[in-house]
Design a protein around this motif. Structure first.
Motif, mmCIF file in Angstrom:
data_model
loop_
_atom_site.group_PDB
_atom_site.id
_atom_site.type_symbol
_atom_site.label_atom_id
_atom_site.label_comp_id
_atom_site.label_asym_id
_atom_site.label_seq_id
_atom_site.Cartn_x
_atom_site.Cartn_y
_atom_site.Cartn_z
ATOM 1 N N UNK A 1 115.353 112.930 66.338
ATOM 2 C CA UNK A 1 114.252 113.173 65.402
ATOM 3 C C UNK A 1 114.724 113.040 63.953
ATOM 4 N N UNK A 2 115.906 113.534 63.649
ATOM 5 C CA UNK A 2 116.436 113.460 62.287
ATOM 6 C C UNK A 2 116.656 112.016 61.844
ATOM 7 N N UNK A 3 116.924 111.124 62.784
ATOM 8 C CA UNK A 3 117.147 109.716 62.440
ATOM 9 C C UNK A 3 115.854 108.910 62.402
ATOM 10 N N UNK A 4 114.730 109.541 62.772
ATOM 11 C CA UNK A 4 113.449 108.835 62.709
ATOM 12 C C UNK A 4 112.872 108.429 64.047
ATOM 13 N N UNK A 5 113.535 108.763 65.146
ATOM 14 C CA UNK A 5 112.976 108.498 66.476
ATOM 15 C C UNK A 5 111.804 109.453 66.677
ATOM 16 N N UNK A 6 110.698 108.920 67.137
ATOM 17 C CA UNK A 6 109.544 109.764 67.462
ATOM 18 C C UNK A 6 109.630 110.145 68.930
ATOM 19 N N UNK A 7 109.522 111.431 69.221
ATOM 20 C CA UNK A 7 109.671 111.935 70.587
ATOM 21 C C UNK A 7 108.358 112.579 71.013
ATOM 22 N N UNK A 8 107.887 112.184 72.198
ATOM 23 C CA UNK A 8 106.641 112.684 72.750
ATOM 24 C C UNK A 8 106.917 113.307 74.116
ATOM 25 N N UNK B 1 100.163 98.774 76.261
ATOM 26 C CA UNK B 1 98.861 99.452 76.283
ATOM 27 C C UNK B 1 98.944 100.719 77.135
ATOM 28 N N UNK B 2 99.581 100.624 78.291
ATOM 29 C CA UNK B 2 99.761 101.792 79.156
ATOM 30 C C UNK B 2 100.592 102.870 78.454
ATOM 31 N N UNK B 3 101.628 102.458 77.737
ATOM 32 C CA UNK B 3 102.464 103.403 77.000
ATOM 33 C C UNK B 3 101.624 104.163 75.966
ATOM 34 N N UNK B 4 100.799 103.430 75.220
ATOM 35 C CA UNK B 4 99.944 104.065 74.216
ATOM 36 C C UNK B 4 98.942 105.014 74.860
ATOM 37 N N UNK B 5 98.427 104.647 76.042
ATOM 38 C CA UNK B 5 97.532 105.559 76.774
ATOM 39 C C UNK B 5 98.264 106.839 77.157
ATOM 40 N N UNK B 6 99.515 106.709 77.595
ATOM 41 C CA UNK B 6 100.316 107.891 77.934
ATOM 42 C C UNK B 6 100.569 108.766 76.706
ATOM 43 N N UNK B 7 100.739 108.140 75.540
ATOM 44 C CA UNK B 7 100.926 108.925 74.316
ATOM 45 C C UNK B 7 99.696 109.772 74.022
ATOM 46 N N UNK B 8 98.521 109.268 74.444
ATOM 47 C CA UNK B 8 97.289 110.032 74.261
ATOM 48 C C UNK B 8 97.256 111.316 75.074
ATOM 49 N N UNK B 9 98.122 111.407 76.081
ATOM 50 C CA UNK B 9 98.236 112.618 76.900
ATOM 51 C C UNK B 9 99.564 113.328 76.628
ATOM 52 N N UNK B 10 100.041 113.168 75.409
ATOM 53 C CA UNK B 10 101.354 113.705 75.064
ATOM 54 C C UNK B 10 101.286 114.486 73.769
ATOM 55 N N UNK B 11 102.313 115.304 73.589
ATOM 56 C CA UNK B 11 102.454 116.084 72.365
ATOM 57 C C UNK B 11 103.705 115.593 71.642
ATOM 58 N N UNK B 12 103.538 115.235 70.371
ATOM 59 C CA UNK B 12 104.685 114.767 69.596
ATOM 60 C C UNK B 12 105.497 115.954 69.096
ATOM 61 N N UNK B 13 106.810 115.847 69.220
ATOM 62 C CA UNK B 13 107.698 116.892 68.735
ATOM 63 C C UNK B 13 107.923 116.730 67.241
ATOM 64 N N UNK B 14 108.131 117.852 66.584
ATOM 65 C CA UNK B 14 108.318 117.887 65.146
ATOM 66 C C UNK B 14 109.681 118.509 64.849
ATOM 67 N N UNK B 15 110.480 117.837 64.029
ATOM 68 C CA UNK B 15 111.826 118.320 63.744
ATOM 69 C C UNK B 15 111.807 119.703 63.091
ATOM 70 N N UNK B 16 110.910 119.926 62.177
ATOM 71 C CA UNK B 16 110.835 121.231 61.509
ATOM 72 C C UNK B 16 110.589 122.353 62.519
#
Length: 179
Positions: free
Chosen positions: A83-90, A141-156
């Motif tokens: 996360x600190x390097x800019x990777x987005x984690x869901x 497209x499937x990956x983006x659909x899965x992101x819609x059922x995901x929660x993004x983690x926040x470094x803070x």
């Protein structure tokens, strides 16, 4: 358009590891990964961080609930530096995500190999590398659909997580070489 790669303890080369590493280091725009178990070695971890620091859209989709206690916490022990390097984690909340997919600039990899040492160096695994843009677009497209059922983690928020979570992550990391 399609390459099937196998690897295991009976081969001289860790072919799937090399394929994953090549996809990660050659990505210039997009690198999206879905894996249930994320316990990479140092070179894969460094390659992911470097890609993100170089402006590549790196996204990692993981399960939000464990099916293996130690692996889950070992996975989470790697997230702060990503996360600190800019990777987005869901974290996928629609059940247990068990897909093993890497999407990198129009190339896809789908198969049995997790993004962990056991899969990449010890287990017998098979992975397809797909060089067909239409198939890759469908997987994106499937990956983006899965992101819609995901929660993004926040470094803070991760930096202020409870002490017991930090302890479990440290314990998971301690045993990660045995996983």
């Amino acid at each position: 358009f399609l390459q099937i790669v196998s690897s295991g303890p009976d081969t001289d080369w860790s072919a799937i590891f090399l394929g994953y590493f090549s996809l990660i280091t050659s990505a210039r725009k997009r690198l999206w990964i879905t894996t249930p178990y994320f316990v990479p070695d140092g070179s894969i971890l460094m390659a992911l961080k470097t890609a993100a620091l170089n402006g590549v859209d790196v996204r990692l989709l993981l399960p939000s609930k464990p099916d293996h206690f130690i692996v889950y916490w070992a996975t989470r022990s790697n997230l702060d530096e990503l996360l600190a390097s800019g990777v987005r984690v869901f974290c996928y909340t629609g059940g247990f995500v068990h897909a093993k997919i890497v999407l990198a600039d129009g190339v896809a990899s789908v198969g049995t190999a997790n993004m962990d040492i056991r899969s990449l160096e010890i287990n017998f695994e098979v992975q397809s590398f797909i060089y067909d843009r239409a198939i890759t677009a469908r997987l994106e497209k499937d990956f983006l659909n899965d992101l819609g059922q995901s929660k993004e983690l926040d470094l803070h928020r991760r930096r202020h997580r409870p002490l017991y979570e930090r302890f479990l992550e440290s314990t998971g990391r301690l045993f990660s070489s045995q996983l």
